[in-house]
Design a protein around this motif. Structure first.
Motif, PDB file in Angstrom:
ATOM      1  N   LEU A  47      47.520   2.316  36.380  1.00 38.96           N
ATOM      2  CA  LEU A  47      48.865   1.742  36.509  1.00 38.96           C
ATOM      3  C   LEU A  47      49.572   1.671  35.160  1.00 38.96           C
ATOM      4  O   LEU A  47      50.799   1.825  35.093  1.00 38.96           O
ATOM      5  CB  LEU A  47      48.776   0.355  37.146  1.00 38.96           C
ATOM      6  CG  LEU A  47      48.280   0.349  38.598  1.00 38.96           C
ATOM      7  CD1 LEU A  47      48.221  -1.072  39.147  1.00 38.96           C
ATOM      8  CD2 LEU A  47      49.182   1.208  39.488  1.00 38.96           C
TER       9      LEU A  47
ATOM     10  N   GLN B  20      51.051   5.012  34.723  1.00 38.92           N
ATOM     11  CA  GLN B  20      52.227   5.195  35.581  1.00 38.92           C
ATOM     12  C   GLN B  20      53.449   4.486  35.016  1.00 38.92           C
ATOM     13  O   GLN B  20      54.542   5.046  34.976  1.00 38.92           O
ATOM     14  CB  GLN B  20      51.936   4.666  36.985  1.00 38.92           C
ATOM     15  CG  GLN B  20      51.090   5.593  37.835  1.00 38.92           C
ATOM     16  CD  GLN B  20      51.774   6.913  38.106  1.00 38.92           C
ATOM     17  OE1 GLN B  20      51.410   7.947  37.533  1.00 38.92           O
ATOM     18  NE2 GLN B  20      52.788   6.902  38.953  1.00 38.92           N
TER      19      GLN B  20
ATOM     20  N   ALA C  90      47.143   2.787  47.441  1.00 40.78           N
ATOM     21  CA  ALA C  90      47.063   4.114  46.826  1.00 40.78           C
ATOM     22  C   ALA C  90      47.132   5.212  47.878  1.00 40.78           C
ATOM     23  O   ALA C  90      47.801   6.243  47.683  1.00 40.78           O
ATOM     24  CB  ALA C  90      45.777   4.228  46.012  1.00 40.78           C
TER      25      ALA C  90
ATOM     26  N   THR D 140      51.494   4.352  44.370  1.00 39.13           N
ATOM     27  CA  THR D 140      51.457   4.636  42.932  1.00 39.13           C
ATOM     28  C   THR D 140      52.638   5.505  42.510  1.00 39.13           C
ATOM     29  O   THR D 140      52.949   5.580  41.320  1.00 39.13           O
ATOM     30  CB  THR D 140      50.152   5.361  42.550  1.00 39.13           C
ATOM     31  OG1 THR D 140      50.040   6.573  43.300  1.00 39.13           O
ATOM     32  CG2 THR D 140      48.947   4.476  42.836  1.00 39.13           C
TER      33      THR D 140
END
Length: 564
Positions: A182, A185, A245, A250
């Protein structure tokens, strides 16, 4: 729909506000009172303003991604993992009691802490390979499945200490892997909309802190009443992350190559990837050494120190000087700050069976979990916020070298209070254990946060463009590895100080615990000698990324010439 998204993007790019409540962008991103507000308008103003803030984040960073952050950062890392050091997993500190000596417990705590040092490996796997067209989401699913199985084993099977350690290691691997995914991301998303970066970071860390506090509110009374069975509360959370997910929360893009290695990316940043591989080998090797019962304790310790040395040499050889020098300082500083948490929990905390009262009836404070876990950790969280404010108020204009030196001295002095309570001097002074512990925790948390903040700023500033996530993982990895090695050193010292305290012993001995605490307080003074060599003498407001990027270019040229 396309026109609306275009308008939102243009509005976000036009706005230069750092606080979304006062932005000049989309009117939906702020809430204003009507011309003639009523009582209900005033009552609902905070809620409506908060919802407007969430709309800003959702429009700029995707509502799906916000939900994934809620699951992965707030619930998994915050509520379950306590942000890396607490939450529901505080139960690990009491589950070994009566099953292993304090020395063994400390070694196992260090092994499970190695999950945070594996971040470079997770970054390499997710950035350098793809599975079913995605680089990151499949690993959240895989680690979540393993974590759920590990929690079920803890709850349903009578596990020996080594199996307990492996189970907690798997759970923390799930948290660490999800966290670095994360982080990667949101790093990409912040590059697309950097003007609202403070808003997104506030959403992540404020939510994590609140969920961590909620976790200890549940864990403290839960341990007193239900013991280790309180972990049943954690069962749904990894599964929720895996489901998120699988549903695409995501928001990652499909990789150009559906499966296999991303060879172009690996070759371009090959020295960073190789450093990550070496770091993973050292961390996994250290974990394996301390889990294998066939090796003697002396040999385990020596081999672990050799692997730690190899990791430092790998960083020095493969990374630019502007990166490996701070890494070396942070590693040595953490190793010297001895981690003796097994002694701390055994000294302060009594369990539901009253084992501490049986083994040490007169010497120890005999705190219940609701006080030592819940109250003290809430004090820690509150005064950590005070430390952040004091750092911003008094130190934000200082140089890295000055602020890290001064804050390290403050941490050393504050940590010495452990020795006062272990030696029971506070009782001789007439200070109750509860009052002294609350004051000590407040002081240490404040000073620690003042020391932690400049480290994080420095790490973020020296990351070269294009490889930010992996560089951040490498620096965080060696810092966490230093903390784990610190625990191994402490476990080795406990053997010589008579602090083993097994269940088979008629009474527990804490006579030399104050010596260990005093060593952990003042040994970091040695690392201060490295400040002029390792830490740049620049203000924290000055840019230093250009230096790291130029060194990276020179390093690549040098490696290319060597290979030629």
């Amino acid at each position: 729909m396309e026109e609306k998204e275009s308008y939102i993007r243009q509005s976000s790019l036009r706005s230069h506000s750092r606080l979304s409540f006062f932005t000049d962008g989309d009117p939906r991103w702020k809430h204003q009172l009507p011309a003639n507000p009523g009582c209900l308008d005033y009552v609902l103003f905070p809620f409506r303003s908060f919802m407007a803030w969430l709309r800003l984040l959702a429009d700029n960073y995707s509502p799906k991604f916000l939900v994934m952050l809620l699951l992965g950062e707030h619930l998994l890392k915050g509520f379950v993992g306590g942000g890396g050091g607490g939450g529901m997993l505080v139960s690990e500190k009491v589950m070994y009691r009566g099953r292993a000596s304090l020395q063994t417990q400390q070694a196992y705590f260090s092994v499970t802490g190695l999950a945070w040092a594996l971040k470079p490996l997770f970054s390499i796997i997710t950035d350098g390979s793809a599975m079913f067209g995605y680089r990151r989401a499949p690993w959240i699913v895989i680690t979540a499945a393993l974590s759920t199985g590990a929690i079920l084993m803890l709850l349903m099977l009578p596990l020996p200490p080594i199996a307990l350690c492996i189970a907690f290691l798997i759970i923390k691997v799930n948290i660490s892997c999800t966290d670095i995914i994360l982080e990667g991301q949101w790093t990409e998303k912040l590059a697309a909309a950097p003007e609202y970066a403070p808003d997104l970071m506030s959403f992540v860390y404020m939510g994590m802190s609140l969920c961590s506090i909620f976790g200890v509110l549940v864990a403290g009374p839960g341990l007193d009443k239900f013991g280790e069975n309180i972990l049943w509360v954690c069962i749904p959370i990894p599964a929720m992350c895996a489901l998120g997910a699988l549903c695409g929360l995501t928001t990652e893009k499909r990789a150009e190559e559906p499966c296999g290695l991303q060879t172009e990316c690996i070759y371009k940043y090959r020295h960073f990837f190789l450093c990550g591989v070496m770091a993973a080998v050292c961390v996994l090797g250290t974990a394996a050494l301390n889990l294998l019962p066939v090796l003697g304790q002396e040999l385990q310790f020596v081999l672990s120190m050799l692997l730690a040395t190899l990791m430092c040499v790998s960083y020095m050889w493969l990374l630019p000087a502007s990166i490996w020098k701070p890494c070396l300082y942070l590693f040595i500083s953490n190793v010297l700050s001895l981690d003796y948490s097994s002694v701390t929990y055994s000294f302060y905390l009594d369990d539901a069976q009253g084992m501490q009262r049986q083994k040490c009836p007169d010497f120890c404070p005999h705190f219940q979990a609701w006080f030592f876990v819940t109250v003290i950790q809430i004090i820690d969280a509150g005064f950590a916020l005070l430390g952040s404010w004091l750092f911003k108020r008094t130190m934000s204009g200082w140089t890295y070298r000055r602020v890290m030196g001064v804050s390290q001295v403050l941490v050393m002095v504050a940590s010495a209070s452990d020795a006062i309570q272990f030696s029971r001097v506070n009782k001789l002074l007439g200070i109750p254990d509860e009052v002294f512990l609350m004051g000590k925790s407040a002081t240490i948390s404040t000073c620690f946060m003042m020391n932690f903040m400049p480290m994080m700023i420095l790490i973020s500033q020296v990351c070269p463009e294009g490889v930010e996530t992996l560089t951040f993982a490498l620096m965080a990895g060696i810092t966490n590895f230093g903390s784990a090695v610190s625990g191994l050193v402490s476990a080795h010292l406990m053997q010589y100080m008579g602090l083993e305290n097994t269940d088979a012993m008629e009474s527990w001995n804490f006579d030399n615990a104050w010596i260990l605490a005093l060593m952990g307080s003042f040994l970091p003074a040695i690392s201060l000698c490295l400040l002029p060599f390792a830490i740049p003498d620049k203000r924290m407001t000055d840019p230093i990324r250009e230096t790291a990027e130029s060194e990276q270019t020179e390093l690549l040229k040098g490696k290319a010439m060597d290979s030629a």
